[in-house]
Design a protein around this motif. Structure first.
Motif, short mmCIF file in Angstrom:
data_model
loop_
_atom_site.label_atom_id
_atom_site.label_comp_id
_atom_site.label_asym_id
_atom_site.label_seq_id
_atom_site.Cartn_x
_atom_site.Cartn_y
_atom_site.Cartn_z
N THR A 127 -0.07 1.15 -10.05
CA THR A 127 -0.26 1.31 -8.60
C THR A 127 -0.86 2.66 -8.29
O THR A 127 -1.75 2.80 -7.44
CB THR A 127 1.08 1.15 -7.87
N VAL A 128 -0.40 3.70 -9.02
CA VAL A 128 -0.92 5.05 -8.79
C VAL A 128 -2.40 5.12 -9.15
O VAL A 128 -3.22 5.62 -8.36
CB VAL A 128 -0.12 6.08 -9.61
N VAL A 129 -2.80 4.62 -10.33
CA VAL A 129 -4.21 4.74 -10.71
C VAL A 129 -5.09 3.88 -9.82
O VAL A 129 -6.24 4.25 -9.53
CB VAL A 129 -4.43 4.41 -12.21
N ASN A 130 -4.59 2.73 -9.38
CA ASN A 130 -5.38 1.91 -8.46
C ASN A 130 -5.58 2.61 -7.12
O ASN A 130 -6.65 2.49 -6.50
CB ASN A 130 -4.70 0.56 -8.25
N ALA A 131 -4.58 3.35 -6.68
CA ALA A 131 -4.72 4.11 -5.43
C ALA A 131 -5.73 5.24 -5.61
O ALA A 131 -6.54 5.52 -4.71
CB ALA A 131 -3.37 4.67 -4.99
N VAL A 132 -5.71 5.90 -6.76
CA VAL A 132 -6.68 6.96 -7.04
C VAL A 132 -8.09 6.39 -7.07
O VAL A 132 -9.05 6.99 -6.55
CB VAL A 132 -6.34 7.67 -8.36
N ALA A 133 -8.24 5.20 -7.65
CA ALA A 133 -9.56 4.57 -7.75
C ALA A 133 -10.06 4.04 -6.42
O ALA A 133 -11.25 3.79 -6.26
CB ALA A 133 -9.51 3.43 -8.76
N GLY A 134 -9.15 3.83 -5.46
CA GLY A 134 -9.54 3.23 -4.19
C GLY A 134 -9.43 1.73 -4.19
O GLY A 134 -9.90 1.06 -3.26
N GLN B 258 2.70 7.63 -1.06
CA GLN B 258 3.94 6.97 -0.62
C GLN B 258 3.59 5.54 -0.22
O GLN B 258 2.60 5.30 0.49
CB GLN B 258 4.59 7.68 0.57
N HIS B 259 4.40 4.60 -0.71
CA HIS B 259 4.16 3.20 -0.36
C HIS B 259 5.44 2.41 -0.58
O HIS B 259 6.21 2.68 -1.51
CB HIS B 259 3.04 2.60 -1.22
N ARG B 260 5.66 1.44 0.28
CA ARG B 260 6.82 0.56 0.13
C ARG B 260 6.33 -0.88 0.06
O ARG B 260 5.50 -1.32 0.84
CB ARG B 260 7.79 0.72 1.30
N ALA C 36 0.73 5.89 2.82
CA ALA C 36 0.40 7.28 3.14
C ALA C 36 0.09 8.01 1.84
O ALA C 36 0.45 7.57 0.76
CB ALA C 36 1.58 7.96 3.86
N GLY C 37 -0.59 9.14 1.98
CA GLY C 37 -0.85 9.94 0.79
C GLY C 37 -2.23 10.55 0.78
O GLY C 37 -3.03 10.36 1.71
N ARG C 38 -2.50 11.29 -0.29
CA ARG C 38 -3.75 12.02 -0.40
C ARG C 38 -4.08 12.20 -1.87
O ARG C 38 -3.21 12.44 -2.70
CB ARG C 38 -3.62 13.37 0.30
N LEU D 45 7.41 3.60 -3.67
CA LEU D 45 6.65 4.56 -4.47
C LEU D 45 6.55 5.87 -3.70
O LEU D 45 6.13 5.89 -2.54
CB LEU D 45 5.25 4.01 -4.74
N ASP D 46 6.95 6.96 -4.33
CA ASP D 46 6.87 8.28 -3.71
C ASP D 46 6.62 9.29 -4.82
O ASP D 46 7.56 9.78 -5.46
CB ASP D 46 8.16 8.61 -2.96
N VAL D 47 5.34 9.58 -5.10
CA VAL D 47 4.99 10.44 -6.22
C VAL D 47 4.10 11.58 -5.77
O VAL D 47 3.32 11.46 -4.82
CB VAL D 47 4.26 9.65 -7.34
N ALA D 48 4.22 12.70 -6.46
CA ALA D 48 3.35 13.86 -6.26
C ALA D 48 3.24 14.59 -7.59
O ALA D 48 4.26 14.88 -8.23
CB ALA D 48 3.90 14.78 -5.19
#
Length: 357
Positions: free
Chosen positions: A39-46, A8-10, A52-54, A16-19
């Protein structure tokens, strides 16, 4: 291996709110530009920290780890090779990042067919060759997950055709879960085992690729002009007249000669607009491919068109016809029909090899 993502990110007006879950194989994040895929893949990569999220991969919470410790290989849209290093040195850099000896270099070189390139510098490589080297460097970083952000977007059609078979081999031979970003439906249909459709920062649909692509309710989201389905078949023969005979659960299918061994399995993308429906088996046609099917669902469009989902030998295909034709044929669920597909309507780029092939 299963990757589980919840983020989750604004950012200004964008939320962004994905699962979703990404099992072993190639999971494609599909959506329009600006939908949140990168944005999702960048968050997964760190590389990006959401509000928020996991992110979990087989019991390991990647989101609790610093970027280097996540062991994520990342292939960007542009190859990002070091121009002053040779291909061999670029490949070895993946191991240097992990501060360990480079293991499996010969295997990766063979997998990607880049042995003739090892002593060249990036300036002497084509776009497709650069992409293969970038993939090799990511694999040699010893990843437990591979991220690919529109790796073919900067390539012309010839270079895409060159590299697609190598991505199929990655999907089928490495055992790595691959998270792949694209907005090309034909590319997705050829490569994906799982599809996650993202629109305006939300997951609209997710599931097995064949199921998502053949769903008439999903087609308007993916794009009606490119709507189509994936049919799995086995190569039965390479005929002397330049056609390949394929066997499906509904009968034979002929296509212009495709590579592959007899007995091998292929995935074929058939565009919905290239399927013609008939109430009876037609005769005297130039079209060779006539398959029996049964209507499963009918979805009217906003205009004069309709999408028809059919069971064809245990697989699901889409046909796009006009409302007038649907009325004339009295198309309804449970109705048996015949599907006609022109051999030349299926291009070489629409045919991909599977692990069984």
């Amino acid at each position: 291996m299963t990757l589980r993502v919840s983020l989750q990110h604004r950012l200004g007006d964008f939320a962004l709110d994905v699962a979703f879950e990404a099992p072993t194989g190639l999971t494609c994040l599909f959506g329009r530009s600006g939908s949140g895929k990168t944005t999702v893949v960048n968050a997964v990569a760190g590389l990006f920290r959401p509000d928020a999220g996991r992110v979990d991969l087989d019991g390991v919470t990647l989101s609790n780890l610093p970027t280097p410790a996540r062991r994520v290989g990342y292939v960007f849209q542009d190859a990002r090779l070091f121009p002053h290093l040779t291909v061999r040195q670029n490949l070895r850099y993946g191991g240097f990042v992990r501060r360990r000896p480079v293991a499996g270099l010969d295997q990766i070189v063979a997998l990607l067919d880049i042995a003739p390139l090892l002593d060249r510098r990036p300036a002497a490589l084509s776009g497709g060759e650069k992409s293969r080297v970038a993939i090799g460097r990511a694999l040699l970083s010893d990843p437990r997950l591979l991220l690919m952000d529109e790796p073919l977007a900067a390539l012309d059609e010839a270079r895409k055709a060159e590299i697609l078979p190598y991505i199929e081999r990655l999907r089928d031979e490495t055992g790595l879960p691959i998270l792949y970003v694209s907005h090309s439906l034909s590319e997705v249909a050829r490569l994906a085992t799982t599809i996650v459709v993202i629109e305006a920062g939300r997951v609209i649909r997710s599931g097995p690729a064949a199921e998502i692509l053949s769903d008439p309710d999903t087609a308007p989201i993916l794009g009606l002009r490119d709507a189509g389905s994936v049919l799995t078949a086995r190569i039965a023969a390479q005929d002397a007249d330049g056609l390949t005979r394929l066997e499906t659960g509904a009968g034979p299918l002929w296509l212009p000669a495709i590579s592959g061994r007899v007995g091998g399995e292929v995935r074929i993308r058939i565009a919905a607009q290239d399927v013609i429906l008939s109430r009876t088996r037609p005769e005297g046609l130039s079209a060779l491919n006539i398959l029996p099917g049964v209507v499963l669902a009918v979805r009217p469009g906003d205009g004069p068109g309709m999408l028809v989902q059919l069971d064809v030998g245990g697989q699901r295909l889409l046909a796009r016809i006009t409302r007038r034709s649907a009325i004339a044929l009295d198309v309804r669920p449970g109705q048996p029909l015949h599907l006609i597909v022109k051999s030349v309507a299926v291009s070489q780029g629409d045919v991909g090899v599977t692990a069984a092939g």
